[in-house]
Design an enzyme around this catalytic site. Structure first.
Site, PDB file in Angstrom:
ATOM      1  N   SER A   1      25.577 -12.380  16.393  1.00 50.45           N
ATOM      2  CA  SER A   1      25.252 -11.028  15.950  1.00 50.45           C
ATOM      3  C   SER A   1      25.107 -10.989  14.426  1.00 50.45           C
ATOM      4  O   SER A   1      24.355 -11.764  13.862  1.00 50.45           O
ATOM      5  CB  SER A   1      26.308 -10.044  16.469  1.00 50.45           C
ATOM      6  OG  SER A   1      25.836  -8.722  16.418  1.00 50.45           O
TER       7      SER A   1
ATOM      8  N   ASP B   1      22.919  -9.659  22.686  1.00 53.23           N
ATOM      9  CA  ASP B   1      23.926 -10.073  21.704  1.00 53.23           C
ATOM     10  C   ASP B   1      24.747 -11.277  22.163  1.00 53.23           C
ATOM     11  O   ASP B   1      25.171 -11.353  23.307  1.00 53.23           O
ATOM     12  CB  ASP B   1      24.861  -8.890  21.443  1.00 53.23           C
ATOM     13  CG  ASP B   1      25.633  -9.021  20.149  1.00 53.23           C
ATOM     14  OD1 ASP B   1      26.382  -9.994  19.996  1.00 53.23           O
ATOM     15  OD2 ASP B   1      25.490  -8.132  19.290  1.00 53.23           O
TER      16      ASP B   1
END
Length: 305
Positions: free
Chosen positions: A71, A183
């Site tokens: 991320s 993610d």
């Protein structure tokens, strides 16, 4: 003493000295320097604390041989691996806002698209592919169909970083080579294991700890989603901690996912956590090379406020 015997003893002593000087001199042996990797976890704006960690390691001349990011950790990791200094990352962090890499969209798969991130990354990164990076990098994403981790170490750089930042429910998934990716926190919340696979002998993991809503509670749906994933991340820390030698947990509990405006405070929190761990990290370079059997990770608490 007989003069002849004296001459013989002198010749023998001279011969021993010549022999001693002709032997190769044994140089002091130094232990091989361990290959060090740093794993940067996710946390939206809170991930700016990673810059503080990198800043301290850079100031103390701790060599970083591998970087892995999930991320926001993949954004900062890509920037650092491409050649940006911690100081340059700090300057960028002071200017960036949520709107710089997101836009509203009408889709049943998410409320935002992070396609603007491609433009943002093109501006700050000093290369376009993994092969061009100054430091080897791994970017972690998650296959939303299979649930398997997807770790990128070769090819195009921008698309994997976008995928690693595609927070479920907030951002649209990113398609790469026919795989629908979101993610990386679901596959590698803190990507320590990929660093081991890349060859890192010592791993520094930076974990942005969960439960950041107390005491105010959620403000909106994004806080609810974020807190759920934060709690889940905190519950599945075993595997990545097992692959870590030092775990840094900066004090970022009071910061929201979108607190980019508080970049200086977040960076200072990262610095504080890194400085506490410095003695242990420096000890790696004054002792023999790491043994095959890895010792349990040491979690370094951040300074109390």
């Amino acid at each position: 003493m007989n003069p002849l015997n004296k001459i013989v003893r002198t010749v023998r002593a001279f011969g021993r000295e010549i022999k001693r000087q002709s032997l190769p001199q044994q140089l002091p042996q130094t232990a091989p320097q361990p290959k060090v990797g740093i794993a940067l976890g996710g946390g939206f704006a809170r991930g700016l604390a990673h810059i503080g960690v990198l800043k301290v390691l850079e100031e103390e001349q701790i060599p970083i041989d591998f970087v892995a990011g999930t991320s926001v950790g993949s954004v900062i990791g890509a920037g650092y691996a491409s050649g940006l200094s911690a100081k340059e990352l700090e300057e960028i962090a002071g200017l960036v806002r949520f709107k710089d890499f997101s836009r509203w969209t009408f889709s049943r798969f998410g409320l935002f698209s992070n396609d603007k991130m491609a433009v943002f990354l093109a501006k700050i990164l000093r290369c376009k592919t993994f092969e061009e990076l100054r430091i080897p990098l791994a970017v972690a994403a998650t296959d939303i169909i299979t649930g398997d981790p997807a770790v990128f170490t070769t090819g195009d750089l921008v698309a994997p970083v976008r995928a690693s930042c595609a927070y479920p429910g907030m951002f649209l998934p990113v398609e790469i080579d026919g795989r629908l990716l979101v993610d990386g926190l679901l596959g590698h919340a803190v990507p320590a294991a990929p660093l081991r696979e890349m060859g890192a002998e010592r791993v520094i993991s930076v974990h942005l700890a969960a439960h950041w809503l107390k005491p105010r509670g959620p403000r909106h749906v994004f806080d609810v989603i974020g807190q759920c994933f934060s709690i889940a991340q905190d519950r599945m820390c075993g595997p990545w901690k097992a692959a870590s030698d030092v775990v840094l947990e900066p004090e970022i509990g009071e910061f929201g996912y979108d607190d980019f405006i508080r970049a200086p405070e977040l960076i200072r929190a990262g610095e504080a956590a890194a400085r506490i761990a410095l003695p242990q990290i420096k000890s790696w370079f004054a002792s023999p090379a790491p043994e095959t059997a890895k010792q349990p990770a040491t979690t370094v608490p951040a300074l109390a406020k």
